[in-house]
Design an enzyme around this catalytic site. Structure first.
Site, short mmCIF file in Angstrom:
data_model
loop_
_atom_site.label_atom_id
_atom_site.label_comp_id
_atom_site.label_asym_id
_atom_site.label_seq_id
_atom_site.Cartn_x
_atom_site.Cartn_y
_atom_site.Cartn_z
CG HIS A 204 41.12 32.14 32.70
ND1 HIS A 204 41.50 31.11 33.54
CD2 HIS A 204 42.26 32.72 32.25
CE1 HIS A 204 42.82 31.08 33.57
NE2 HIS A 204 43.31 32.03 32.81
CE LYS B 87 45.43 37.12 35.76
NZ LYS B 87 46.40 36.66 34.77
CD GLN C 22 43.16 39.60 32.50
OE1 GLN C 22 43.75 40.68 32.38
NE2 GLN C 22 43.82 38.46 32.57
CG ASP D 86 37.57 35.77 36.43
OD1 ASP D 86 38.36 36.49 37.07
OD2 ASP D 86 37.94 34.97 35.54
CB CYS E 26 43.87 29.73 30.53
SG CYS E 26 45.51 29.22 31.03
#
Lengths: 417, 150
Positions: free
Chosen positions: A133, A236, A213, A210, A374
């Site tokens: 991202h 999220k 998600q 990261d 993104c």
């Protein structure tokens, strides 16, 4: 791949019942029941999270770590309890390894500005994957420009996987940091991060994951992963917007310089020199998002009642079901067919630009994301300007998939497909 | 099949111009040209112009984008062939006013086929799709080469 009907009958997971905990899902859009399939952008919030926010503002709104009055003590206690809950939820060894921030973007920027600036120098390399991202690309480019380091990219293959061999080859003795998404927001690819972390460590590099998600969709254990940094966003994972966190190993945090100055991050201040507080306070300058942290704790408690294994199984079953049916829609092309995938599907329908598709689906009550997500390098890789993306959460059902397919077929009719 | 809102956005004429865009080709040099890009959605159009002094002898376009941006560009090229530079600039102002819902904007009924673009007004996130071709034409008329909607 066929879905085992027995697994669909898991008694403990009832998405239709779960759906009722999310008031936003009860509404109609353009006369149709809302079908929310934009969970990779943000999830809806369950009643316990909304109640936790209102309860805080109605009954114990106060600043933390300051007052001796009752409300301040209560707010401080709940804020620190939230830190404890999050640490436990993602398997950190202690709450002090959790820094509360605005979200994953801020967490990555903190690592770049603090650890990065102190440990990455001219000629060093920062290794990223092609599916990152923008939030896990741009902070590193900014740092690299500043210190004369180089951003190196491990490419994805035609399916959207980062092959372990390709990744290992991209590591060098100059690699200081590796930044990897656990799950790609654009393709749904689940990276083999356990192996990647191991080979990065063997090459002497630190690893930032990261997890924006991933947390909220599958069990996460940072200690088992052995990552050095883990970034996450609350919104999220059914928590409010504006709250997120960085996990970092304690020995790293202790040696990291502050990145923002202000109140709450100091031990003592005079005009000659200030003494900084220990982690986590050292990295939380200013009044934090107390309500957000308390809301995050409520989201974690909610997810725990569902069970993260059960959540992951539910979304996997739904994903397989959706993939099986989507490929039967005439003219539909999947963008990315990774070996291991979380509940995110990017696609393109022949003759129907994603933006038109997004508008047409909205009129059928189906909310999806359209655009570059993104992740422009991923779009370039697949040579598309944008994709349509459907992504799942705990409240999605097979009926939602049916509604998506029906809306796609209707959209094709409108455009004379 | 479509509700009325949607039908006013995707009128038959928009669907038709998206499927078979008019004047969808590159003009040979010497020519004026400009590229328009909407970074939000990745729509990318190039407008080509052959000028006869102050008059547009021919205008064409190429590129990729959603139905709204492609149809808008296609309708624009149809409407502006043979117009003078100042007539074209006046039309650009008129269409911008139409799309942004300016109260002083033109009555869509007076715009012939271009009136079909009026449906976009109800979709704030799609207005930039419809204006892209017009911004880009303005850039080309000014002798510049690139126009971003951001």
């Amino acid at each position: 791949m066929a879905v085992n009907p027995d697994r669909l009958k898991l008694p403990q997971f009832d998405a239709r019942r779960i759906r009722r905990d999310f008031p936003a899902l009860a509404q109609k859009i353009h006369g149709h029941q809302l079908v929310y399939l934009d969970n990779a952008a943000t999830t809806q919030k369950p009643n316990p999270v909304i109640d936790a926010l209102t309860d805080y503002y109605r009954s114990y709104n106060a600043n933390v770590h300051r007052g001796v009055h009752t409300l301040s003590e209560l707010a401080t206690e709940r804020y620190e309890a939230a830190r404890h809950n999050l640490a436990q939820f993602i398997g950190a060894s202690q709450p002090e390894e959790i820094i509360f921030l605005r979200g994953a973007t801020e967490a990555i920027n903190l690592v770049a500005a603090s650890w990065g600036l102190a440990n990455i120098g001219a000629g060093d390399e920062i290794l990223l994957t092609e599916l990152e991202h923008h939030s896990n690309i741009v902070p590193w480019q900014l740092l690299a420009e500043r210190v004369g380091a180089r951003v190196v990219v491990a490419p994805i293959d035609q399916q959207g996987n980062v092959a372990p061999e390709t990744f290992s080859r991209a590591l060098s003795e100059r690699t200081r940091l590796v930044g990897i998404a656990q799950v790609s927001n654009a393709l749904g690819t689940v990276n083999p991060i356990t192996e990647m972390i191991r080979s990065a460590h063997a090459a002497g590099a630190r690893v930032l994951i990261d997890g924006a998600q991933a947390v909220g969709h599958m069990p996460v254990d940072v200690r088992e992963l052995d990552c050095d940094f883990y970034a996450l966003s609350g919104h999220k994972m059914y928590a409010p917007m504006g709250i997120g966190a960085l996990y970092a190993k304690k020995d790293l945090l202790e040696r990291m310089p502050p990145w923002q100055g202000g109140g709450d991050m100091i031990r003592a201040v005079n005009f000659t020199r200030s003494l900084y507080a220990d982690p986590p306070q050292r990295f939380e300058a200013g009044t934090p998002n107390v309500a957000g942290a308390i809301g995050l704790a409520a989201a974690i408690a909610y997810l725990k009642t569902l069970g993260m294994e059960a959540v992951a199984t539910h979304e996997k079953i739904l994903l397989d079901y959706a993939l099986e049916r989507l490929v039967m829609v005439p003219g539909l092309r999947l963008i990315g067919t990774p070996r291991k995938r979380a509940g995110v599907i990017s696609f393109w329908v022949e003759g129907l630009h994603p933006h038109d598709l997004g508008t047409l689906l909205d009129h059928a009550g189906v909310a999806i994301r359209t655009g570059h997500h993104c992740a422009m390098p991923v779009m370039d890789h697949f040579q598309v300007p944008a994709t349509a993306r459907a992504s799942f959460g705990v409240y999605n059902t097979q009926e939602d998939v049916h509604a998506l397919i029906a809306a796609l077929n209707q959209a094709r009719e409108v455009f004379g497909g | 099949m479509m509700d009325t809102d949607l039908a006013s956005l995707y009128r038959d004429i928009i669907i038709d111009h998206n499927k078979s865009p008019r004047n969808f080709r590159e003009l040979p040099p010497p020519r004026e040209e400009a590229e328009g890009y909407n970074p939000l959605c990745g729509d990318r159009l190039t407008i080509y112009l052959h000028m006869d002094g102050e008059r547009i002898r021919e205008v064409s376009f190429q590129g990729s984008g959603c139905a709204i941006s492609v149809a808008s560009a296609s309708l624009m090229t149809e409407a502006l062939n043979g117009k003078t530079r100042s007539e074209a600039e006046a039309m650009i102002r008129k269409i911008r006013a139409l799309l942004t819902g300016d109260e002083q904007g033109p009555d869509p009924a007076t715009l012939d086929k271009l009136g079909a673009l009026a449906g976009v007004r109800a979709y704030p996130s799609r207005v930039k799709c419809a204006t892209l071709a017009w911004h880009t034409l303005h850039t080309a008329l000014e002798g510049m080469h690139r126009s971003d909607t951001e």
